[in-house]
Enzyme design. Sequence first.
Site, short mmCIF file in Angstrom:
data_model
loop_
_atom_site.label_atom_id
_atom_site.label_comp_id
_atom_site.label_asym_id
_atom_site.label_seq_id
_atom_site.Cartn_x
_atom_site.Cartn_y
_atom_site.Cartn_z
N HIS A 65 0.85 -1.19 0.00
CA HIS A 65 0.00 0.00 0.00
C HIS A 65 0.89 1.25 0.00
O HIS A 65 1.96 1.29 0.61
CB HIS A 65 -0.94 0.01 1.21
CG HIS A 65 -2.18 -0.81 0.99
ND1 HIS A 65 -2.94 -1.32 2.03
CD2 HIS A 65 -2.81 -1.20 -0.15
CE1 HIS A 65 -3.98 -1.98 1.53
NE2 HIS A 65 -3.92 -1.93 0.22
N ASP A 67 0.97 4.14 1.40
CA ASP A 67 1.45 4.83 2.61
C ASP A 67 2.58 4.08 3.29
O ASP A 67 3.11 4.55 4.31
CB ASP A 67 0.29 5.07 3.59
CG ASP A 67 -0.43 3.81 4.03
OD1 ASP A 67 -0.65 2.92 3.18
OD2 ASP A 67 -0.81 3.71 5.21
N HIS A 68 2.98 2.95 2.71
CA HIS A 68 4.10 2.20 3.25
C HIS A 68 5.27 2.10 2.27
O HIS A 68 6.36 1.66 2.68
CB HIS A 68 3.64 0.79 3.64
CG HIS A 68 2.67 0.78 4.78
ND1 HIS A 68 3.00 0.41 6.06
CD2 HIS A 68 1.35 1.13 4.83
CE1 HIS A 68 1.94 0.53 6.85
NE2 HIS A 68 0.92 0.97 6.12
N HIS A 140 -4.95 -8.63 5.87
CA HIS A 140 -5.09 -7.32 5.26
C HIS A 140 -5.57 -7.53 3.82
O HIS A 140 -5.39 -8.62 3.27
CB HIS A 140 -3.74 -6.59 5.31
CG HIS A 140 -3.85 -5.10 5.19
ND1 HIS A 140 -4.64 -4.34 6.02
CD2 HIS A 140 -3.26 -4.22 4.34
CE1 HIS A 140 -4.53 -3.06 5.68
NE2 HIS A 140 -3.70 -2.97 4.66
N ASP A 211 0.05 -3.61 8.74
CA ASP A 211 -1.40 -3.39 8.90
C ASP A 211 -2.10 -4.74 9.00
O ASP A 211 -1.84 -5.66 8.21
CB ASP A 211 -1.95 -2.62 7.70
CG ASP A 211 -1.41 -1.20 7.63
OD1 ASP A 211 -0.57 -0.84 8.46
OD2 ASP A 211 -1.83 -0.47 6.72
N HIS A 269 0.19 4.02 13.68
CA HIS A 269 -0.70 3.94 12.52
C HIS A 269 -2.12 4.40 12.89
O HIS A 269 -3.11 3.73 12.68
CB HIS A 269 -0.73 2.49 11.99
CG HIS A 269 -1.21 2.37 10.57
ND1 HIS A 269 -2.54 2.16 10.26
CD2 HIS A 269 -0.56 2.42 9.40
CE1 HIS A 269 -2.68 2.07 8.95
NE2 HIS A 269 -1.48 2.24 8.40
#
EC number: 3.1.-.-
Length: 304
Positions: A65, A67-68, A140, A211, A269
């Site tokens: 993802h 944001d990572h 996830h 996550d 997070h």
Amino acid sequence: MELLFLGTGAGTPSRQRNVTSIALNLQGVRSGSWLFDCGEGTQHQILRSAVKPGKLEKIFITHLHGDHIFGLPGLLTSRSMNGISEGITLYGPPGIKTFVEMSLSLSGSWLTFPLEIVEIGAGELFSDEHFRVTAFPLTHPVECYGFRIEEHDRPGTLDAERLLADGIKPGRLFQQLKLGKTVTMEDGRVVDGSRYLGPAIKGRTLAIFGDTAPTAAASALAAEADVVVHEATLEAAMEEKANGRGHSSTVQAATMAKDARAKKLIITHLSSRYLREDAERLLAECRAIFPATEMAHDFALFPL
């Protein structure tokens, strides 16, 4: 060793929290550092910290993802443009190699240092003289992993007084004796260093979750860890929404740490809906279940 949180927000950056990245400084063990995830803007956060890009040995990506991982191409290319030649090993789920190579190719970028990319699955990633790192599958919407970092037990303290009593004087071979090795002294005596060592010093264990919604793998990943880093994207009242998107609530993170008999939990997070004044309320939800909980903020430093 110490953990430095470079970004502690979820999904999108806010004025108070950048997206996910954590640096593990290996001081006291060796001179380098490791990075866990590399969200957009991570290199800007590094500029405001004590992290040295030239000292980065390894980068671990939990999942793909944005944001990572969106900060990864920029960090790698800036490292090259600054003339750093030391290599890096990058670990991440299948697709990380394509992402990095395509980003570099389409942007006309290149690297001046060796980059080894290891696409991972569940299981042991490596074991060296200091650490063993294992990846655990999480729950996830995309393939996602958590990492268990186990420091090997260290030799006990050398009993120098006993050595002196046995007529073994300090010298250049003492370092070998401290490691429990057998050495031949200058006078010809063969000395077994392990006979002069105290009990082994237990290594530290760190569990860093990507996550995840509550997952069966958590019990093994976090079992009796000295420190667990776990997401707490939403408060307990929004648990159903969190789980539906592959995330955990504050209460679920704390319950997991308690069940795993961890020594400390650090939550991170957090959704950008939460302002700094909300943080104490979310932290209180965790501490009601697992008192040894801390909340990470950007640039928060936690000794291990």
